[in-house]
Design an enzyme around this catalytic site. Structure first.
Site, mmCIF file in Angstrom:
data_model
loop_
_atom_site.group_PDB
_atom_site.id
_atom_site.type_symbol
_atom_site.label_atom_id
_atom_site.label_comp_id
_atom_site.label_asym_id
_atom_site.label_seq_id
_atom_site.Cartn_x
_atom_site.Cartn_y
_atom_site.Cartn_z
ATOM 1 N N HIS A 378 0.796 -1.237 0.000
ATOM 2 C CA HIS A 378 0.000 0.000 0.000
ATOM 3 C C HIS A 378 0.822 1.276 0.000
ATOM 4 O O HIS A 378 0.249 2.358 -0.005
ATOM 5 C CB HIS A 378 -0.933 0.030 1.211
ATOM 6 C CG HIS A 378 -2.137 -0.856 1.078
ATOM 7 N ND1 HIS A 378 -3.278 -0.452 0.436
ATOM 8 C CD2 HIS A 378 -2.363 -2.114 1.489
ATOM 9 C CE1 HIS A 378 -4.171 -1.429 0.471
ATOM 10 N NE2 HIS A 378 -3.640 -2.453 1.093
ATOM 11 N N LYS A 569 -8.697 14.116 4.331
ATOM 12 C CA LYS A 569 -7.622 13.118 4.339
ATOM 13 C C LYS A 569 -6.990 13.060 5.720
ATOM 14 O O LYS A 569 -7.091 14.004 6.492
ATOM 15 C CB LYS A 569 -6.499 13.505 3.361
ATOM 16 C CG LYS A 569 -6.911 13.398 1.905
ATOM 17 C CD LYS A 569 -5.778 13.676 0.967
ATOM 18 C CE LYS A 569 -6.259 13.570 -0.471
ATOM 19 N NZ LYS A 569 -6.720 12.251 -0.841
ATOM 20 N N ARG A 570 -6.297 11.946 5.997
ATOM 21 C CA ARG A 570 -5.320 11.978 7.077
ATOM 22 C C ARG A 570 -4.195 12.915 6.641
ATOM 23 O O ARG A 570 -3.854 12.988 5.462
ATOM 24 C CB ARG A 570 -4.753 10.573 7.321
ATOM 25 C CG ARG A 570 -5.668 9.634 8.053
ATOM 26 C CD ARG A 570 -6.087 10.134 9.417
ATOM 27 N NE ARG A 570 -4.984 10.201 10.371
ATOM 28 C CZ ARG A 570 -4.688 9.243 11.238
ATOM 29 N NH1 ARG A 570 -5.421 8.139 11.295
ATOM 30 N NH2 ARG A 570 -3.677 9.374 12.062
ATOM 31 N N THR A 675 -8.610 6.387 -2.534
ATOM 32 C CA THR A 675 -9.973 5.948 -2.852
ATOM 33 C C THR A 675 -10.963 7.085 -2.634
ATOM 34 O O THR A 675 -12.039 7.083 -3.213
ATOM 35 C CB THR A 675 -10.400 4.734 -1.998
ATOM 36 O OG1 THR A 675 -10.091 4.991 -0.630
ATOM 37 C CG2 THR A 675 -9.690 3.471 -2.444
ATOM 38 N N LYS A 679 -14.511 8.338 -4.714
ATOM 39 C CA LYS A 679 -15.806 8.645 -4.082
ATOM 40 C C LYS A 679 -16.310 10.006 -4.549
ATOM 41 O O LYS A 679 -17.496 10.177 -4.858
ATOM 42 C CB LYS A 679 -15.665 8.605 -2.557
ATOM 43 C CG LYS A 679 -15.421 7.209 -2.018
ATOM 44 C CD LYS A 679 -14.875 7.219 -0.593
ATOM 45 C CE LYS A 679 -14.304 5.856 -0.243
ATOM 46 N NZ LYS A 679 -13.452 5.883 0.950
#
Length: 840
Positions: A378, A569-570, A675, A679
């Site tokens: 990832h 987001k983080r 991702t 969305k």
């Protein structure tokens, strides 16, 4: 200002869900009252809203249980290959509405609760988010579970039932403050404890080499108690299982060692064992090498593998007798997918079981392990790759250290044969990194011990082959694959944006929900004025609803006619929230001169890992910019900067359908996929972004002209790395950038503390790995194009339609179909199984 929608308006927004039959509604009301009176409260007059929520949840769960049991019976009868998705994170969000959507119950439940004088949306809001993940990796796992059930795969998600999930974020005086997420405090109606499947997990101890074989002895035992959550497929009557393990101390934990008076302390020490499943580590894309974290990783793997082998050996539903004893066929019936390196210990643990317990030869056992396991990478960021100190392993998992050494010895022997004399290659490819502190490289272990290694977007998969795992790719090119991430259209369109789902269904029917490629048919309507108007109307309604939500819950007023420019987001420096900050300041400085400028509302939902100083400073900078901008009477409503605290799945479901512009601005070559970008695209927002991660494929699918692409490409970044990045040259050359940086460093946004942001300024000027200034000019110009297009609503909405029509590839159904066929050796199916009340 936004006018709150009436209850009737809310109820009308439920769509493409199947009609509410009178009989169905009547049954639901009867069952609701039964749960309310017999399970929860005796007197409806004293029932609370939470009681009503639990009554509704239990009523819906009744529809799951029969399907759940029948699904498991179906699997035991058919004996298909099973896939086990191992993940330390499952970011599930809420379950009630998702279950109603997948079982086609939402209209009936809405009508039933309405007839009972209740508001279903209010009841849904009572449910706690299951926030057992940090961000993209955990949410991807949740989407995958939905798709695996919807595609009829015999699939199981395995993870940890954290007592405390991702922290609740509060903003106090502009600073992030963390609070524990006690998500289980009211109970969880969706889980079922399964104490009959409790499993022992061993730690510490020592290794004995005896004539009868290797024994791991004198261990400390922790029990793993499973909790099962049903995962329904979309209208196919299949209900799969997510099994999460909770740590329990055995009854004799430390008691055998206590002396007189030590009993109380021995009982209190049980907490030490049970801490394993207490809390989710709140780090995203950052490795934290703590013993407790390694315990969590082994705990989930050890419990899960015992479960997998038990299920493999027993072939009848509910049977405890083992009838399949030849483990050589394990890879034919079992696929284990490792979601990043966190469950990497599955490889040495499966070897330990096969060699020490099942008494297979090393060669036979290794063949089984490699054919069974597959690894998803990832990230390529060095700080995110797991490297565990050998000394920690030696103490906690001594047998596994022996096994890893043996795996490494045989691996290096193979490399030596292929590349005789290439000592540097051996050093690079070793599972053990020989530095001041010897460490085990878990990614190398995963690659060597798996038959398939995949990245999560095409550009990411190429990068890992060309850079970080180049040596391994040269040795085993056939192992490396790409599986571009996806999202489930059930949660991320049908559930969170029913208005848009309905507008689409009116044009192309409802089948697109199970086959998102059908969205391509929307290209036939790209010039249809009625369709353009309908899409724009849904977006405006979503914006009004979100504005009303902000006013009610955040006490913030925004103009729903402004452009909603959103970054959620983080926080990590590579995601470049600081580039967004510089744009906001530039926009503010321009706004002071250009009164006619249309209005923009910049919405930011960002979380910092608790120990990440720079990330917390970025949040303080954003809130400080907001304080100045939002209170400037000259700017007024034309520019607002809103920081929304406590971003989570439920907030995402509200903000994404209301967004106009999606910020995907990471430095090219750093974001594995993303991702969130998908969305936003599916929900009718346009993307401003770099050619990074899945943005590349989104631009291909929708047409690059329908996204706002800017900035350096991967090869430009590589060239700059070779040449050297000089931030000062951009600062001195671009007046708007210099003005913005001078305002930050001079205390314009922190009048009481002029030096508050000196660390951020120093980082940007002197050691910015992610080259914010290098893309600043292109980003500002691209934002000007965004503003120009937004003033032409019809042309803007045409691009929106192109984007929605190009979303087919980004369904997690497509992703999982590729995993199934190309990695797991399984065939997805859209067939239904019989419902519990149907004859078999």
């Amino acid at each position: 200002m936004a006018k709150p929608l009436t209850d009737q308006d809310k109820r009308k927004q439920i769509s493409v869900r199947g009609l509410a039959g009178v009989e169905n509604v009547s049954d639901l009301k009867t069952n609701f009252n039964r749960h309310l009176h017999f399970t929860l409260v005796k007197d409806r007059n004293v029932a609370t809203k939470r009681d009503y929520y639990f009554a509704l949840a239990n009523t819906v769960r009744d529809h799951l249980v029969g399907r759940w049991i029948r699904t498991q019976q179906h699997y035991y009868e058919k004996d298909p290959k099973r896939v086990y998705y191992l993940s330390l994170e499952f970011y599930m969000g809420r379950t009630l509405q998702n279950t109603m959507v997948n079982l086609a119950l939402e209209n009936a439940c809405d009508e039933a609760t309405y007839q009972l004088g209740l508001d279903m949306e209010e009841l849904q809001d009572i449910e706690e988010d299951a926030g057992l993940g940090n961000g993209g990796l955990g949410r991807l796992a949740a989407c995958f579970l939905d798709s695996m059930a919807s595609l009829g795969l015999a699939a199981y998600g395995y993870g940890i039932r954290y007592e405390f999930g991702i922290f609740n974020q509060k903003i106090v005086s502009g600073w992030q403050v963390e609070e524990a997420d006690d998500w289980l405090r009211y109970g969880n109606p969706w889980e079922k404890a399964r104490p009959e499947y409790m499993r022992p997990v061993h730690f510490y101890g020592r290794v004995d080499y005896t004539p009868e074989g290797v024994k791991w002895v004198d261990t400390q035992v922790v029990l793993a108690l499973p909790y099962d959550t049903p995962v329904p497929g979309y209208r196919n009557n299949i209900v799969n299982t997510m099994r999460l393990w909770s740590a329990k101390a055995p009854c004799d934990f430390n008691l055998k060692d206590f002396n007189v008076g030590g009993y109380i302390q021995a009982v209190l020490d049980r907490n030490l064992a049970e801490n394993i499943s207490r809390v989710l580590y709140p780090n995203d894309n950052f490795f934290e090498g703590k013993e407790l974290r390694l315990k969590q990783e082994y705990f989930v793997v050890a419990a899960t593998l015992q479960d997998i082998i038990r299920r493999f050996k027993a072939s009848k539903f509910g049977s405890t007798e083992f009838v399949r004893l030849d483990l050589s066929t394990l890879p034919d019936k079992v696929a284990i997918q490792l979601n990043d390196t966190h469950p990497a210990l599955a490889i040495p643990e499966l070897m330990r079981i096969l060699v020490d317990i099942e008494e297979l030869t090393w060669e036979k056992a290794w063949d089984i392990v490699v054919r069974t396991c597959a690894y998803t990478n990832h990230t390529v960021l060095p700080e995110a790759l797991e490297r565990w100190p050998v000394d920690l392993f030696k103490n906690l998992l001594p047998r596994h250290l022996d096994i890893i050494y043996e795996i490494n010895k045989r691996h290096l022997e193979r490399i030596t044969k292929l590349y005789p004399g290439d000592v540097d290659r051996l050093r690079r490819m070793s599972l053990i990194e020989e530095a001041d502190i010897k460490k085990i490289n878990m990614a190398h272990l995963c690659i060597v011990g798996s038959h398939a290694v995949n990245g999560v977007a095409r550009i990411h998969s190429e990068i890992i082959k060309e850079t970080v795992f180049k040596d391994f790719y040269e040795v085993d090119p056939e192992k490396f694959q790409n599986k571009t991430n996806g999202i489930t259209p059930r949660r991320w369109l049908v559930m969170c944006n029913p208005g848009l789902a309905e507008v689409i269904a009116e044009r192309i029917g409802e089948d697109y929900i199970r086959d998102l490629d059908q969205l391509k048919q929307l290209l036939d309507f790209v010039d249809d004025d009625t369709f353009i108007r309908d899409v724009a109307k849904v977006k405006q309604e979503n914006k009004m609803k979100f504005a009303a939500h902000l006013e009610e819950y955040y006490k913030v007023k925004i103009n729903p006619n402004s452009m909603f420019d959103v970054q959620v987001k983080r926080i990590h420096e590579y995601k470049r929230q600081l580039l967004n900050c510089l744009h906001i300041i530039t926009l503010y400085n321009q706004n002071l001169f250009f009164i006619e400028c249309f209005s923009t509302c910049v919405l930011l939902c960002l979380q910092a890992a608790p120990g990440y100083h720079t990330a917390k400073m970025i949040i303080k900078l954003i809130t400080s910019i907001g304080d100045i901008v939002n209170n400037d009477p000259v700017v007024g409503d034309r520019l607002k900067v809103i920081f929304l605290e406590n971003y989570r799945v439920t907030l995402a479901e509200k903000i994404i359908p209301a967004s106009d512009l999606s910020e995907q601005i990471s430095t090219a070559g750093t974001e594995a996929s993303g991702t969130g970008n998908m969305k936003f695209m599916l929900n009718g927002a346009l993307t401003i972004g770099t050619m990074d991660g899945a943005n590349v494929e989104m631009a291909e699918e929708a047409g690059e002209e329908n996204l706002f692409i800017f900035g350096m490409r991967v090869n430009d970044v590589e060239a700059m790395d070779k040449k050297g990045y000089d931030a000062a040259s951009y600062y001195n050359r671009i007046p708007e950038l210099k003005q913005a940086m001078d305002q930050i460093s001079g205390g314009f946004f922190s009048p009481g503390q002029p030096d508050l942001f000196k660390d951020l300024v120093s980082m940007l000027m002197n050691h910015d790995r992610f080259k914010v200034f290098a893309d600043y000019e292109a980003y500002i110009k691209c934002q000007e194009k965004v503003s120009a297009l937004y003033k032409n609503p019809k042309e803007w909405t045409k691009k929106v339609i192109h984007n929605i029509a190009g979303c087919g590839k980004f369904s997690s159904d497509r992703t999982i179909s590729q995993y199934a066929r190309e990695i797991w050796g399984m065939e997805p199916s859209l067939e239904k199984i019989a419902a519990p009340d149907d004859p078999r």
